[in-house]
Motif scaffolding. Structure first.
Motif: not given
Length: 127
Positions: A92-112
């Motif tokens: 979570d730390c690595v993805h959030s630090t280096f792939c922030t926009a991708c993490v937010w897309c993944q979170i949004s898609t998961e919720m949908k």
């Protein structure tokens, strides 16, 4: 007769073997509209997604003050816990630090994908 709209509650059960993310961290381009929004205006997209998750709209703005992105990491962790998704705090730390926009897309898609559809039902008044 009157109509009411209700939303089915989400299951918060955590399976014993753990689930996987419905999309990979690099699958953000599957939804180009969402991907462009997250890439070109990540703070706005993060605030919108956080609001949809039920948290404070301004929470992602805390990430501006840090290079580790604590808000992104905490929302990602909360999504993993809510849906029983396997993972680790380190990932979570690595993805959030280096792939922030991708993490937010993944979170949004998961919720949908995990949100149950709205159900229409009849409500009969007695009396």
């Amino acid at each position: 007769m009157s109509w009411s709209v209700s939303t089915q509650p989400l299951s918060h059960d955590v399976s014993s073997d753990g689930a996987e993310w419905s999309t990979g961290i690099c699958d953000c381009c599957q939804d180009m509209k969402q991907c462009c929004f997250a890439f070109w205006c990540c703070p706005c997209f993060a605030c919108k997604t956080t609001r949809e998750f039920g948290q404070c709209l301004c929470l992602p703005l805390l990430d501006i003050c840090s290079c580790a992105h604590p808000a992104t990491m905490s929302v990602r962790l909360a999504i993993r816990q809510r849906y029983g998704i396997r993972g680790s705090l380190c990932c979570d730390c690595v993805h959030s630090t280096f792939c922030t926009a991708c993490v937010w897309c993944q979170i949004s898609t998961e919720m949908k994908k995990r949100t149950l559809p709205t159900v229409f039902s009849d409500v009969f008044s007695l009396g």
